[in-house]
Design an enzyme around this catalytic site. Structure first.
Site, PDB file in Angstrom:
ATOM      1  N   CYS A  54       0.813  -1.226   0.000  1.00 12.14           N
ATOM      2  CA  CYS A  54       0.000   0.000   0.000  1.00 12.14           C
ATOM      3  C   CYS A  54       0.841   1.269   0.000  1.00 12.14           C
ATOM      4  CB  CYS A  54      -0.935   0.014   1.203  1.00 12.14           C
ATOM      5  SG  CYS A  54      -2.002  -1.415   1.290  1.00 12.14           S
ATOM      6  N   HIS A  61      -3.292   7.172   3.159  1.00 12.27           N
ATOM      7  CA  HIS A  61      -3.699   5.925   2.506  1.00 12.27           C
ATOM      8  C   HIS A  61      -5.135   5.604   2.930  1.00 12.27           C
ATOM      9  CE1 HIS A  61      -3.999   1.911   1.152  1.00 12.27           C
ATOM     10  NE2 HIS A  61      -3.760   1.339   2.307  1.00 12.27           N
ATOM     11  N   ASN A 118     -10.156   0.036  -0.035  1.00 14.75           N
ATOM     12  CA  ASN A 118      -8.684   0.087   0.024  1.00 14.75           C
ATOM     13  C   ASN A 118      -8.130  -0.429  -1.305  1.00 14.75           C
ATOM     14  OD1 ASN A 118      -5.966  -0.314   0.466  1.00 14.75           O
ATOM     15  ND2 ASN A 118      -6.220  -1.366   2.419  1.00 14.75           N
TER      16      ASN A 118
END
Ligand code: ACO
Length: 330
Positions: free
Chosen positions: A117, A257, A287
């Site tokens: 990520c 994020h 996500n």
């Protein structure tokens, strides 16, 4: 020859998400879950899912074309293509090489970088290093993922979290612009690899063996990941602020994020940044791993949520563990 280092400025952004929307109510029909649980624990309402004929390189290429258009540049102008992804088209060649071919970016070197990520922050940090050292003038930095292909759709603890998409940024060299990347911060902790991982197709578990042992999907220890994410993202925010003699009050917009609204809220509380300064789109995209920050950055620029002259802080955390932050004067 000038001895002064160039600055790395943001020339353009673009993003691409698949058309298909998978809502929490759709997920209720697939696993034992419900909209209220997902929204309360994650803030996610829906996510985008790639159709079976769509590849990560195609999503990345579409995002890149939009970024090039935004920057008013041609594919031939790109010196370097960097893609952060854990779901590339193939083990090799790199997804960046596929994107190079699709764009016709014939003058570029191309490579992938794997930082889960945190992928976009890592590729942007590398882009910055190439630009300020004079080794590149125009870098295409992309975060792109089709996580839906490595999610276990029978595992309610993970399948509700993720979505597909790609975001691209064109970083370019400038002189005396008074803007650009002010600083970057990058960290990893390889002692914690097993808390968030996917083994399928690697040399430890070649695909056939991974399927036999049922380890081909994303595995995650949610609560441990949650705690580490808050700790690491807070550290990345506070470290870069302190290093540059800034406080949270100096930041105009924080783009974290987009993993989970509770991780973002906890990070904001720990770093004392006004929650109204936080850009959030996790409700619509879930996500998207390496794609989450560049999608948010592109969307925020497009909608006017961030503007020229503002100070923007990007912060991310991902499997590995990997994390980092990037301070950008727009
Ligand atoms: N629907 C309904 N119930 C569920 C679901 C679901 N989708 N998933 C788990 N549950 C159940 C569990 O089985 C458990 O039931 P039990 O009490 O009967 O055993 C209960 O809900 C609580 O489970 P926990 O795992 O303790 O739930 P928690 O509050 O920790 O929330 C979550 C889970 C949302 C995954 C949380 O741990 C989290 O957000 N972790 C961070 C993970 C993350 O964001 N990862 C993304 C990758 S890393 C990154 O991008 C930063």
């Amino acid at each position: 020859m000038s001895l002064k280092m160039p600055e790395t400025v943001l020339l353009g952004t673009g993003y691409e998400v698949p058309e298909k929307i998978l809502t929490n109510h759709d997920l209720e029909k697939m696993v034992d879950t419900n909209d209220q649980w997902i929204q309360e624990r994650t803030g996610i309402k829906e996510r985008r899912i790639a159709s079976s004929d769509l590849t990560t390189s195609e999503l990345c290429t579409r995002a890149a074309r939009k970024a090039l258009q935004d920057a008013n540049l041609q594919p031939e102008d790109i010196d370097l293509i960097l893609i952060g992804t854990v779901t590339g088209d193939a083990l090799f060649p790199s997804t960046a090489c596929y994107v190079q071919e699709k764009l016709g970016a014939c003058n570029a070197a191309a490579m992938d970088l794997q930082a889960a990520c945190a992928g976009f922050l890592y590729v942007s940090t590398v882009a910055d290093a190439f630009i300020i050292s004079g080794k590149a003038k125009v870098v295409l930095a992309i975060g792109g993922e089709i996580l839906s292909r490595i999610v276990d759709w029978n595992d309610r603890s993970t399948c509700v979290l993720f979505g597909d998409g790609a975001g691209a940024a064109i970083w370019g060299a400038a002189n005396d612009s008074g803007k650009g990347i002010i600083d970057t911060y990058m960290k990893s902790d390889g002692r914690l690899t097993e808390l968030l991982c996917s083994y399928g197709g690697g040399t430890n578990y070649p695909m056939q063996e991974a399927i036999e042992k049922n380890v081909q999907f994303i595995q995650m220890q949610g609560q441990e990941v949650f705690k580490s994410a808050v700790r690491a993202m807070s550290e990345a925010v506070l470290t870069i602020l302190k290093k540059n003699d800034l406080t949270g009050d100096d930041i105009d917009v924080l783009i974290p994020h987009q993993a989970n609204i509770r991780i973002m809220n906890a990070t904001v509380r720990k770093t004392k940044i006004d929650e109204n300064k936080v850009y959030v789109n996790v409700d619509r995209f879930g996500n998207t791993s390496a794609a989450s920050i560049p999608i948010a950055l592109a969307e925020a620029r497009q909608s006017g949520a961030i503007k020229a002259g503002q100070l923007v802080l990007l912060v991310s955390f991902g499997g590995g563990f990997t994390w980092g932050s990037l301070l950008l004067q727009l």
